[in-house]
Design a protein around this motif. Structure first.
Motif, PDB file in Angstrom:
ATOM      1  N   MET A 237     -33.326   7.394 -26.012  1.00 31.84           N
ATOM      2  CA  MET A 237     -34.449   6.829 -26.751  1.00 31.84           C
ATOM      3  C   MET A 237     -33.912   5.805 -27.744  1.00 31.84           C
ATOM      4  O   MET A 237     -33.129   6.139 -28.633  1.00 31.84           O
ATOM      5  CB  MET A 237     -35.205   7.919 -27.510  1.00 31.84           C
ATOM      6  N   TRP A 238     -34.353   4.576 -27.589  1.00 30.23           N
ATOM      7  CA  TRP A 238     -34.004   3.522 -28.534  1.00 30.23           C
ATOM      8  C   TRP A 238     -35.197   3.305 -29.456  1.00 30.23           C
ATOM      9  O   TRP A 238     -36.295   2.987 -28.998  1.00 30.23           O
ATOM     10  CB  TRP A 238     -33.647   2.238 -27.796  1.00 30.23           C
ATOM     11  N   MET A 239     -34.981   3.492 -30.734  1.00 28.86           N
ATOM     12  CA  MET A 239     -36.050   3.327 -31.717  1.00 28.86           C
ATOM     13  C   MET A 239     -35.838   2.030 -32.511  1.00 28.86           C
ATOM     14  O   MET A 239     -34.809   1.841 -33.161  1.00 28.86           O
ATOM     15  CB  MET A 239     -36.094   4.497 -32.704  1.00 28.86           C
ATOM     16  N   PHE A 240     -36.814   1.150 -32.427  1.00 33.23           N
ATOM     17  CA  PHE A 240     -36.853  -0.041 -33.261  1.00 33.23           C
ATOM     18  C   PHE A 240     -37.778   0.293 -34.438  1.00 33.23           C
ATOM     19  O   PHE A 240     -38.920   0.712 -34.230  1.00 33.23           O
ATOM     20  CB  PHE A 240     -37.371  -1.231 -32.464  1.00 33.23           C
ATOM     21  N   VAL A 254     -32.429  -0.627 -35.587  1.00 36.38           N
ATOM     22  CA  VAL A 254     -32.430   0.097 -34.318  1.00 36.38           C
ATOM     23  C   VAL A 254     -31.629   1.391 -34.488  1.00 36.38           C
ATOM     24  O   VAL A 254     -30.554   1.394 -35.098  1.00 36.38           O
ATOM     25  CB  VAL A 254     -31.820  -0.736 -33.177  1.00 36.38           C
ATOM     26  N   ALA A 255     -32.167   2.485 -33.943  1.00 32.24           N
ATOM     27  CA  ALA A 255     -31.464   3.762 -33.906  1.00 32.24           C
ATOM     28  C   ALA A 255     -31.615   4.344 -32.505  1.00 32.24           C
ATOM     29  O   ALA A 255     -32.531   3.985 -31.763  1.00 32.24           O
ATOM     30  CB  ALA A 255     -32.017   4.720 -34.954  1.00 32.24           C
ATOM     31  N   MET A 266     -27.790   2.084 -34.983  1.00 32.86           N
ATOM     32  CA  MET A 266     -26.894   1.252 -34.197  1.00 32.86           C
ATOM     33  C   MET A 266     -25.976   0.432 -35.085  1.00 32.86           C
ATOM     34  O   MET A 266     -24.852   0.083 -34.713  1.00 32.86           O
ATOM     35  CB  MET A 266     -27.700   0.333 -33.278  1.00 32.86           C
ATOM     36  N   SER A 267     -26.456   0.097 -36.286  1.00 35.93           N
ATOM     37  CA  SER A 267     -25.698  -0.757 -37.189  1.00 35.93           C
ATOM     38  C   SER A 267     -26.162  -0.527 -38.619  1.00 35.93           C
ATOM     39  O   SER A 267     -27.266  -0.023 -38.862  1.00 35.93           O
ATOM     40  CB  SER A 267     -25.886  -2.236 -36.817  1.00 35.93           C
ATOM     41  N   ASP A 268     -25.324  -0.906 -39.576  1.00 35.96           N
ATOM     42  CA  ASP A 268     -25.714  -0.846 -40.986  1.00 35.96           C
ATOM     43  C   ASP A 268     -26.488  -2.085 -41.424  1.00 35.96           C
ATOM     44  O   ASP A 268     -26.966  -2.142 -42.559  1.00 35.96           O
ATOM     45  CB  ASP A 268     -24.466  -0.705 -41.868  1.00 35.96           C
ATOM     46  N   THR A 269     -26.605  -3.060 -40.542  1.00 36.14           N
ATOM     47  CA  THR A 269     -27.316  -4.293 -40.857  1.00 36.14           C
ATOM     48  C   THR A 269     -28.547  -4.415 -39.961  1.00 36.14           C
ATOM     49  O   THR A 269     -28.619  -3.806 -38.889  1.00 36.14           O
ATOM     50  CB  THR A 269     -26.413  -5.518 -40.640  1.00 36.14           C
ATOM     51  N   PRO A 327     -28.820  -3.059 -27.292  1.00 37.40           N
ATOM     52  CA  PRO A 327     -29.695  -4.233 -27.216  1.00 37.40           C
ATOM     53  C   PRO A 327     -29.190  -5.384 -28.067  1.00 37.40           C
ATOM     54  O   PRO A 327     -28.453  -5.199 -29.045  1.00 37.40           O
ATOM     55  CB  PRO A 327     -31.020  -3.709 -27.758  1.00 37.40           C
ATOM     56  N   ARG A 328     -29.605  -6.603 -27.691  1.00 39.43           N
ATOM     57  CA  ARG A 328     -29.361  -7.784 -28.502  1.00 39.43           C
ATOM     58  C   ARG A 328     -30.518  -8.746 -28.266  1.00 39.43           C
ATOM     59  O   ARG A 328     -31.166  -8.726 -27.218  1.00 39.43           O
ATOM     60  CB  ARG A 328     -28.030  -8.453 -28.163  1.00 39.43           C
TER      61      ARG A 328
END
Length: 330
Positions: A237-240, A254-255, A266-269, A327-328
């Motif tokens: 599950m990708w959460m935006f 994103v998590a 996914m990132s701190d930014t 994702p990108r």
């Protein structure tokens, strides 16, 4: 008169954005103008149904006197760029929970029907999630059990539920929602679940985890995480999600999760940061929705503005997926 009202929306063009950096020629820039007399649309959610794209979004009252309430607009497209408003869902004055307003829609298609989930508006700690169904994507019938969900008050929540997102994963439906702490200051996320054969009515849902599943921790997230949008890909599950309150500025993160409850950033930014000074989204890039088309291509819809919330525009950008599965933005 009715036809003129239905078409009272605009696709923002470069002359309107003369004071900002102009988008590319084929970038979606949509806002409805009927409600406020200026571009103002928020909280996009898109599905594909009956051969066309339908976008549900929040519309403000005609005025801010508190007597008309937020409502949900419906727009149609055949290319994900050009949109025309074709309908609107207004508050039902006979239902106490939504009489003051409704907004922040989420839609999915199940058994040939569009299921719409939305929040009530204007009730403070009592705002909750409601449900309605449609066979054409435009005319909806309310669930008799509305409101269908809000969390019981506990040490981590005030009992409010807004910004619904419903997704199917591993045989269950997960209902993600934003709530606040008992002091009504910090916005964070929770989740409830229902069986895969659910009708989405009130008795279907149970709280999956009796505390927040994602709450603001990073500097850019401020005091708010809200507007979760779920995309299931490769068993994950990708959460935006949106971090920080509107125009603070709100930005998109994103998590990812393998169980629908425990998420890792996914990132701190930010995944989609606020625009630079002068750009159309220099005040916000917020309230995301990840849409997967029938050809497998994915698009991030979100809201933005460059005037600290005097107007609100909706757009999308294609999301590509790296070899490692992350994702990108294209």
């Amino acid at each position: 008169m009715k036809l003129r009202k239905l078409l009272a929306c605009i696709v923002i063009t470069m002359p309107f954005l003369a004071s900002a950096e102009a988008p590319t020629d084929r970038q979606m820039m949509f806002a409805d103008t009927l409600q406020m007399g200026k571009p103002y649309s928020k909280d996009p959610h898109v599905i594909k149904f009956d051969g066309r794209y339908l976008m549900y979004f929040s519309l403000p009252p005609h005025s801010w006197n508190g007597t008309e309430g937020w409502r949900i607009g419906i727009a149609e497209s055949h290319d994900l760029i050009n949109w025309n408003r074709i309908g609107m869902i207004t508050p039902d004055p006979t239902q106490d929970s939504e009489a003051k307003g409704l907004c922040a829609p989420c839609a999915l298609v199940k058994d040939g029907k569009v299921h719409l989930f939305y929040q009530t508006y204007g009730n403070g700690r009592l705002d909750a999630i409601c449900h309605a169904t449609s066979t054409d994507g435009i005319t909806f019938v309310r669930d008799a059990s509305n409101p269908i969900f809000h969390p019981e008050k506990a040490g981590w929540t005030c009992g409010r539920a807004i910004d619904a997102e419903v997704a199917y994963y591993k045989g269950k439906y997960f209902l993600y929602f934003a709530t606040r702490d008992p002091e009504f200051k910090i916005q964070k996320l929770g989740v409830a679940v229902a069986d895969g054969n659910t009708d989405f009515s009130r008795d279907s849902w149970t709280l999956a985890f009796d505390e927040s599943i994602l709450y603001p921790e990073l500097p850019w997230e401020g005091e708010c995480i809200e507007a979760p949008s779920i995309y299931v890909r490769d068993g994950k599950m990708w959460m935006f999600y949106a971090g920080a309150y509107n125009n603070a500025p709100q930005q998109i993160g994103v998590a990812v999760s393998t169980d629908g409850i425990h998420f890792k950033r996914m990132s701190d930014t930010p995944f989609k940061p606020v625009g630079k000074p002068g750009e159309w989204n220099s005040s916000e890039s917020g309230h995301p929705h990840l849409f997967c088309d029938s050809d497998g291509r994915t698009y991030l819809f979100y809201q933005g503005n460059n005037d600290n919330g005097k107007t609100w525009l909706l757009t999308n950008e294609e999301v590509l997926w790296n070899p490692d599965g992350t994702p990108r933005l294209k």
